[in-house]
Design a protein around this motif. Sequence first.
Motif, short mmCIF file in Angstrom:
data_model
loop_
_atom_site.label_atom_id
_atom_site.label_comp_id
_atom_site.label_asym_id
_atom_site.label_seq_id
_atom_site.Cartn_x
_atom_site.Cartn_y
_atom_site.Cartn_z
N LYS A 33 36.92 47.98 37.01
CA LYS A 33 38.16 48.07 36.24
C LYS A 33 38.28 49.49 35.69
CE LYS A 33 40.88 46.20 32.43
NZ LYS A 33 40.95 45.24 31.30
N GLY A 34 39.44 50.10 35.92
CA GLY A 34 39.65 51.45 35.41
C GLY A 34 38.63 52.45 35.91
N GLY A 35 38.15 52.24 37.13
CA GLY A 35 37.16 53.15 37.70
C GLY A 35 35.74 52.87 37.28
N ALA A 36 35.53 51.90 36.41
CA ALA A 36 34.18 51.59 35.94
C ALA A 36 33.66 50.33 36.61
CB ALA A 36 34.18 51.39 34.42
N LEU A 37 32.50 50.44 37.24
CA LEU A 37 31.84 49.27 37.83
C LEU A 37 31.16 48.50 36.71
CD1 LEU A 37 30.96 47.70 40.38
CD2 LEU A 37 28.93 49.17 40.44
N LEU A 38 31.57 47.24 36.51
CA LEU A 38 31.12 46.48 35.36
C LEU A 38 30.16 45.34 35.71
CD1 LEU A 38 34.50 46.40 33.43
CD2 LEU A 38 32.55 47.92 33.06
N PHE A 80 50.97 41.69 43.78
CA PHE A 80 51.46 42.25 42.53
C PHE A 80 51.16 43.74 42.50
CE2 PHE A 80 50.13 37.88 41.13
CZ PHE A 80 51.40 37.39 40.87
N SER A 81 51.84 44.44 41.60
CA SER A 81 51.44 45.81 41.31
C SER A 81 50.08 45.77 40.62
CB SER A 81 52.47 46.49 40.41
OG SER A 81 52.60 45.79 39.19
N ASP A 82 49.41 46.90 40.58
CA ASP A 82 48.05 46.92 40.03
C ASP A 82 48.01 46.47 38.58
OD1 ASP A 82 47.06 47.80 42.44
OD2 ASP A 82 47.04 49.92 41.87
N ASP A 83 49.07 46.76 37.83
CA ASP A 83 49.06 46.34 36.42
C ASP A 83 49.68 44.96 36.21
OD1 ASP A 83 51.73 46.81 36.84
OD2 ASP A 83 51.95 48.34 35.27
N LEU A 117 32.60 45.57 45.44
CA LEU A 117 32.60 46.54 44.34
C LEU A 117 33.99 46.62 43.71
CD1 LEU A 117 30.53 49.47 45.92
CD2 LEU A 117 29.77 47.92 44.10
N GLY A 118 35.01 46.60 44.56
CA GLY A 118 36.37 46.68 44.05
C GLY A 118 36.72 45.52 43.15
N GLN A 119 36.22 44.34 43.47
CA GLN A 119 36.51 43.16 42.65
C GLN A 119 35.87 43.25 41.27
OE1 GLN A 119 38.09 39.73 43.96
NE2 GLN A 119 39.11 41.60 44.60
N LEU A 120 34.82 44.04 41.14
CA LEU A 120 34.04 44.09 39.91
C LEU A 120 34.22 45.41 39.17
CD1 LEU A 120 30.81 42.45 41.41
CD2 LEU A 120 32.66 41.33 40.15
N VAL A 154 36.24 38.63 39.36
CA VAL A 154 37.39 39.50 39.23
C VAL A 154 38.24 39.18 38.00
CG1 VAL A 154 38.78 38.04 40.79
CG2 VAL A 154 39.41 40.43 40.44
N ASP A 155 38.40 37.90 37.68
CA ASP A 155 39.21 37.53 36.52
C ASP A 155 38.59 37.99 35.22
OD1 ASP A 155 41.20 36.28 38.03
OD2 ASP A 155 40.02 34.45 38.17
N PHE A 156 37.29 37.76 35.09
CA PHE A 156 36.61 38.08 33.84
C PHE A 156 36.43 39.58 33.68
CE2 PHE A 156 36.04 33.64 34.21
CZ PHE A 156 35.93 33.17 32.92
N ILE A 157 36.16 40.28 34.78
CA ILE A 157 36.08 41.74 34.72
C ILE A 157 37.44 42.31 34.34
CG2 ILE A 157 35.74 43.82 36.09
CD1 ILE A 157 33.12 42.34 35.46
N SER A 158 38.50 41.78 34.97
CA SER A 158 39.84 42.29 34.71
C SER A 158 40.27 42.09 33.27
CB SER A 158 40.84 41.59 35.66
OG SER A 158 42.16 41.97 35.36
N ASN A 159 39.93 40.95 32.70
CA ASN A 159 40.43 40.62 31.37
C ASN A 159 39.55 41.10 30.23
OD1 ASN A 159 43.01 38.79 31.50
ND2 ASN A 159 41.73 38.21 33.23
N PHE A 160 38.23 41.12 30.42
CA PHE A 160 37.34 41.52 29.33
C PHE A 160 36.87 42.96 29.45
CE2 PHE A 160 36.90 36.85 29.30
CZ PHE A 160 37.30 36.63 27.99
N GLY A 161 36.73 43.44 30.69
CA GLY A 161 36.40 44.83 30.91
C GLY A 161 35.23 45.33 30.08
N ASP A 162 35.34 46.59 29.62
CA ASP A 162 34.22 47.18 28.89
C ASP A 162 34.18 46.77 27.42
OD1 ASP A 162 36.32 48.63 27.90
OD2 ASP A 162 35.63 50.58 28.65
N LYS A 163 35.04 45.83 27.04
CA LYS A 163 34.89 45.24 25.72
C LYS A 163 33.63 44.38 25.66
CE LYS A 163 39.88 44.89 24.82
NZ LYS A 163 40.36 45.27 26.17
N LEU A 164 33.22 43.89 26.83
CA LEU A 164 32.04 43.02 26.90
C LEU A 164 30.99 43.53 27.87
CD1 LEU A 164 30.69 40.37 26.04
CD2 LEU A 164 31.90 39.23 27.90
N TYR A 165 31.44 44.09 29.01
CA TYR A 165 30.50 44.51 30.05
C TYR A 165 30.14 45.99 29.90
CZ TYR A 165 31.90 40.23 32.55
OH TYR A 165 32.16 38.93 32.93
#
Length: 443
Positions: free
Chosen positions: A145-150, A223-226, A140-143, A111-122
């Motif tokens: 970001k922004g509606g994209a399964l990474l 927290f809020s989502d953002d 699936l929710g943990q992985l 979840v941390d790496f998906i959240s922070n790197f997102g589709d810049k890497l995945y």
Amino acid sequence: MNQFASRSTSRRTLLRSAFAVAAATPILSACTDDPAPTPTSKGDGKFPGVTINVACNPSSVQACTEAGKQWGQVTGATVNAQVIPFAERATSYASWIVSKDASYDVLYGGVDFISNFGDKLYLPLKDMLGDTSDYVPAALGQLTKGGALLAAPLFADMLLFFYNKSDWSAAALPEKIPGTWDDLYGYAPKLTVGNREPCVIPWNNNGVPFWIAFFNSTKGQLFSDDKSQLLFDNDKGLAAWQAISRGFQSKFFGLAGANAVGDQDTSLLFNQNLAASQAATTGFGSTAGSTDPAKKSVITKAEVGVSVMPGITAGTSGSVIVAEGLGINKFTRNRDAALSFVKYTTGTEFQKQMVLGKAGQVLPSSRLSVSKDPEVAAGFPLAATLAEQASAQLAWPGNAPFKWNAPFLLGLTNLSKGTWTPEQAHEETIKAVKKLMIAQLGS
């Protein structure tokens, strides 16, 4: 379980926030070119001569290695699964984005790496994976970001409550675990024998996910989502601090467990019958009764009972999900082969082997159909409890762009020492996290 970097570092903790990730991400926004992959297959599913490099956690390297052997026999390819140490992983991932590095084709995803790197890497996977309805939804929710399964979920673990049935029987306690923590706390006098503690949780060094499990039983949101708003500054947040404080006051939570480095260490206490119970993921709970000398188990598997986590109030339960996935490096030159490997490793055939311990290590399946399989139910008794626990709130917020863990750990440490009241712990944690948020938003 898990965001674990090496057996001696991150595997010692359940969920360690990837603090270094936040520092690495600001320089990455411009580095998003997506090079076309070099064709590696003639469309027949074969990849002769291709080597797939997989960046792993210690918690997944054995499974990926075994899956690679099996997949390689079918495809003609080779899989090289390697652990990328936690301390180096965020910096490595950031450098791969900047340099468009294709050295690793398949990447650990949490979840941390998906959240922070997102589709810049995945590489977004949903359309490539096909039907994902058989995966555990929370995983699936943990992985995503922004509606994209990474990343495709490799396993879906959760915190459960493990207890020694022999200790319970000797104390003349009912084997069915009560539904609230307060009811459990009433068992403390009967379960304290010599230097054996009633329950061990590594509160002071890795207590945040356990605090969140308590909080999740209130169905609150951290927290809020953002991650720009703090949402635990209310009665639900205070209730979590108060419930944990009552655990210390009753001596249900002892200091040996509270001061343990992580959940690997508390599992060793449980295995040696220095604790009558523990809250742990299945990966750690399953080490009890192991014949591996490193697990130090003097109790048998038959003595280990398991239950869903109690709640703060009757009729509730709270846990956290520990999902780990396999994503595809968007810069890989072996996209077809990487996707084929990810599909195989997270597919039902290999998942069944994994959960039954036929793939080098036992990990709870990310596939709903595998968890319901009669053979799995017989060979992996925890499957039914995991399915029951999955109906509770499992939220784990992942890494925020500030070190929010530290204020919680300070609060828990002071709570365990009795130097702060739960009200103080609640107020001081809110104050410290808000300060971190303001500093981050203003930077």
